[in-house]
Design a protein around this motif. Structure first.
Motif, short mmCIF file in Angstrom:
data_model
loop_
_atom_site.label_atom_id
_atom_site.label_comp_id
_atom_site.label_asym_id
_atom_site.label_seq_id
_atom_site.Cartn_x
_atom_site.Cartn_y
_atom_site.Cartn_z
N GLN A 170 3.17 2.73 -7.59
CA GLN A 170 2.27 2.57 -8.72
C GLN A 170 2.64 3.51 -9.86
N GLY A 171 3.63 4.35 -9.62
CA GLY A 171 4.07 5.23 -10.69
C GLY A 171 4.98 4.53 -11.68
N LEU A 172 5.54 3.42 -11.29
CA LEU A 172 6.40 2.66 -12.21
C LEU A 172 5.53 1.87 -13.17
N ARG A 173 5.86 1.99 -14.44
CA ARG A 173 5.02 1.37 -15.43
C ARG A 173 4.91 -0.14 -15.24
N ASP A 174 6.03 -0.81 -14.98
CA ASP A 174 5.97 -2.26 -14.86
C ASP A 174 5.15 -2.67 -13.65
N HIS A 175 5.28 -1.93 -12.56
CA HIS A 175 4.51 -2.29 -11.37
C HIS A 175 3.01 -2.10 -11.60
N SER A 176 2.66 -0.98 -12.19
CA SER A 176 1.22 -0.73 -12.37
C SER A 176 0.64 -1.74 -13.35
N ILE A 183 9.66 -8.78 -20.42
CA ILE A 183 8.41 -9.52 -20.42
C ILE A 183 7.22 -8.59 -20.57
N ASP A 184 6.08 -9.21 -20.85
CA ASP A 184 4.80 -8.53 -20.86
C ASP A 184 4.33 -8.49 -19.40
N ASN A 185 4.37 -7.30 -18.79
CA ASN A 185 4.12 -7.23 -17.36
C ASN A 185 2.66 -7.43 -16.98
N ILE A 186 1.78 -7.13 -17.89
CA ILE A 186 0.37 -7.42 -17.61
C ILE A 186 0.17 -8.93 -17.50
N ALA A 187 0.74 -9.65 -18.43
CA ALA A 187 0.63 -11.10 -18.39
C ALA A 187 1.31 -11.66 -17.14
N ALA A 188 2.41 -11.03 -16.73
CA ALA A 188 3.08 -11.47 -15.51
C ALA A 188 2.16 -11.30 -14.31
N VAL A 190 -9.57 -8.19 -3.06
CA VAL A 190 -8.25 -7.58 -3.11
C VAL A 190 -8.24 -6.29 -2.29
N LEU A 191 -7.30 -6.21 -1.37
CA LEU A 191 -7.17 -5.01 -0.54
C LEU A 191 -6.42 -3.92 -1.32
N PRO A 192 -6.57 -2.67 -0.89
CA PRO A 192 -5.86 -1.58 -1.57
C PRO A 192 -4.35 -1.81 -1.59
N VAL A 193 -3.71 -1.37 -2.66
CA VAL A 193 -2.29 -1.61 -2.86
C VAL A 193 -1.45 -0.85 -1.84
N LEU A 194 -0.51 -1.56 -1.21
CA LEU A 194 0.44 -0.92 -0.31
C LEU A 194 1.66 -0.49 -1.11
N GLU A 195 2.24 0.64 -0.73
CA GLU A 195 3.46 1.06 -1.42
C GLU A 195 4.66 0.97 -0.50
N GLY A 196 5.61 0.16 -0.86
CA GLY A 196 6.79 -0.05 -0.01
C GLY A 196 8.06 0.55 -0.60
N GLY A 244 -2.89 -6.52 -14.27
CA GLY A 244 -3.13 -7.90 -14.68
C GLY A 244 -3.59 -8.76 -13.52
N PHE A 245 -2.97 -8.55 -12.38
CA PHE A 245 -3.31 -9.33 -11.19
C PHE A 245 -4.77 -9.09 -10.81
N SER A 246 -5.15 -7.84 -10.75
CA SER A 246 -6.51 -7.50 -10.31
C SER A 246 -7.55 -8.03 -11.28
N GLN A 247 -7.19 -7.93 -12.55
CA GLN A 247 -8.07 -8.44 -13.60
C GLN A 247 -8.46 -9.89 -13.34
N VAL A 248 -7.42 -10.71 -13.12
CA VAL A 248 -7.67 -12.13 -12.92
C VAL A 248 -8.44 -12.38 -11.64
#
Lengths: 347, 347
Positions: B203-209, B172-177, B228-234, B214-218
DNA sequence: CTCAAAATGAGTTGCGTACCTCAAAACACC
DNA sequence: GGTGTTTTGAGGTACGCAACTCATTTTGAG
């Protein structure tokens, strides 16, 4: 590390040797031809099972010279959804001809049971498979059963006739589609309370009535703050849909949600816009067309419930082909999903 | 009324006659073999075009005896999504063996570029096609290009390497996702204002970033009332995801939305439940697994963004096969959609 | 045991293509 | 004109199976 998924490449000759019979006998068993003792049949089948033998589909296809012919029986007249299905079949033409498959479109009045039944009867014998957008009616059911008895593979497309002996249904579960629409309207309306309108083509159509049923079910059980108004019938026509909805909007100032069950979307949208309530009312409808795409992008429609017409067209062909070849059907692959389409995941 | 879609059944012999050459010459042209004058090539190609000739795929397949082998290079270790892909490939085994196709799984550490590149290099020559869950890294890109140059067909799966010369990307297009997730969270939160949390693997993974982007954009452009709070890394692990989210929930009482970008869903759900905020917070995540299915039914999760793993597995096989055969790819069919899954349209 | 019917074996042909060999023809060059 | 090279033709074999024929063997009923 490297884990193989597929069997070795046995041939019929190997199976014959394994079973201790000749090629001719294996052939008889494989094609259910008469003249083989039950015990021998068992031995041959056992050998096939034991080796998970699959006849080489390319060899089988080549050997049977005769090209396969499929017919698609679809509604006559301008129906965008059906035109999409036809267009997607057209896109497959190279794929089809590389497999020497003939696909023919048969336009008919699928809403008149006797006409549809008659159309189906004329196909008997000429085709290896038939896909039909079917009305659920005793006459149609009988026609389908006749085709099946004559050895034709039959799949129902978009609209099912569950009581017939059709081999497969390619389409969505319309009750679930209605439930999905209900959940979306309810969730998108949010905290507000108010009324919800439903515009359908006709409650006589099985798919429409099933959608309405699912929709109402969800509204009643999960969104008690929303009350569902009586169903409007727009006969899938723009003009009439606009007219009935405009009147309803005039009478109820507290409409917060709208479910358009069938076509006539243009009219529904116009009534909403003319009333100046395009943004306040949550509007959920069906199918992704040029029109609904535009409405989604404009924010007039909030979501479209969609069944992928391209997938339906290709699934119908693949299922007919698999049935004709005696291959297993990949159920998961051929299942038609209920797509929720919003602006950001427009296909 | 009956409108036919497919061409007539010509054979190579017919083309040879039409072009005024022998079968051997047509064969040479068709397979780009040397020793044919440019002018003759033109004549033959013209005859093929004129008749829209398609070689009979069954005959071609049968004649080339040699079975085709494909490799799927996938992450080692327990990843439910990848396991699903593997399971769906297993379901195809009858289909595969009927076509004499061999599919082999190659497990490797796809997160280490040099290990992945080395794995790819070892495949060269042994396979007709390779599907790979690829990290976007120069070393990997080079390895992919080497495979392509060696004549192997390559498709990237789930995660793309757009700068390589891979033949196709199945995913899929991950930005659109991410945009879709954002629109859902925003719409489902409704009138309320408050904060939105994001839990990602890394955030180093391309699909995650891309999804976060895309999420932040919207969120920024369409839901100004939500911050939006800062991204947590799990790290896609349950324990760590739970831990970081629990702390965040403790600090912010006004969190109304939550986007879980990757795996670790179990931990995220637990943190939410333990805080007693399962119902108030709109929770959107990815993929339909046994777990997310349960969470959706329970109402803990509100929606899952999903890429159909079965479709991806089958599309990868079909694309590799089409590429190997020189058939055209049905783009529409092989495109992976962004599915929005809610309780009522669970597949 | 006999005889007809049923079951089985053995074999052939053809499907349309890939891939190969070898000879003949066409061509280019000096 | 002769030489060597390139291009083309002709033909064969193989792929695995479907569909068929005909001879032979086995079986069961009388």
């Amino acid at each position: 590390m490297a884990d193989t998924l597929t069997a070795t490449a046995l041939t019929l000759k190997d199976i014959a040797r394994e079973a201790g019979v000749s090629l001719a006998t294996v052939d008889r068993v494989l094609h259910n031809r008469p003249g083989v003792r039950p015990d021998t049949v068992r031995r041959v089948k056992a050998a096939i099972e034991r080796n998970a033998f699959q006849p080489h589909v390319a060899a089988a296809e080549l050997a049977r010279s005769r090209a396969r012919r499929f017919a698609f029986v679809m509604p006559a007249g301008p129906n965008p959804f059906m035109q999409q299905i036809e267009a997607y079949l057209g896109e497959m033409s190279a794929w089809l001809s590389a497999r020497r498959l003939g696909v023919e479109m048969v336009a008919t009045d699928v809403f008149d049971p006797s006409v549809l039944a008659a159309s189906l009867e004329t196909l008997s014998g000429d085709y290896d498979g038939v896909a039909v957008v079917a009305l659920d009616h005793p006459g149609v059911r009988a026609a389908i059963n006749d085709l099946v008895d004559a050895g034709t593979r039959v799949v129902t497309l978009v609209s099912d006739v569950p009581s017939s002996r059709r081999h497969h249904y390619v389409g969505i579960d319309n009750i679930a589609a209605g439930r999905t629409a209900g959940a979306l309207v309810g969730r998108l309306v949010g905290q507000r309370s108010g009324k919800v309108a439903i515009v359908a083509g006709s409650q006589g159509l099985r798919d429409h009535s099933e959608r309405i049923f699912g929709f109402s079910q969800v509204m009643a059980s999960e969104f008690p703050d929303l009350s569902v108004l009586p169903v409007l019938e727009g006969r899938d026509e723009d003009g009439r849909s606009e007219q009935v909805l405009a009147r309803l909007l005039g009478r109820h100032a507290d409409i917060v949600g709208l479910y358009n069950v069938g076509a006539g979307t243009q009219g529904v949208a116009k009534a909403l816009s003319d009333a100046g309530r395009g943004k306040q009312v949550v509007f959920v409808g069906h199918d992704v067309t040029a029109l609904t795409r535009r409405l989604l992008l404009q924010g007039v429609m909030d979501a479209a419930i969609s069944q992928n017409p391209g997938h339906e067209a290709r699934a119908a062909v693949r299922v007919l082909l698999a049935l004709a070849r005696g291959e297993p059907i990949l159920r998961e692959q051929e299942k038609i999903r209920i797509d929720i389409v919003m602006r950001d995941n427009l296909p």
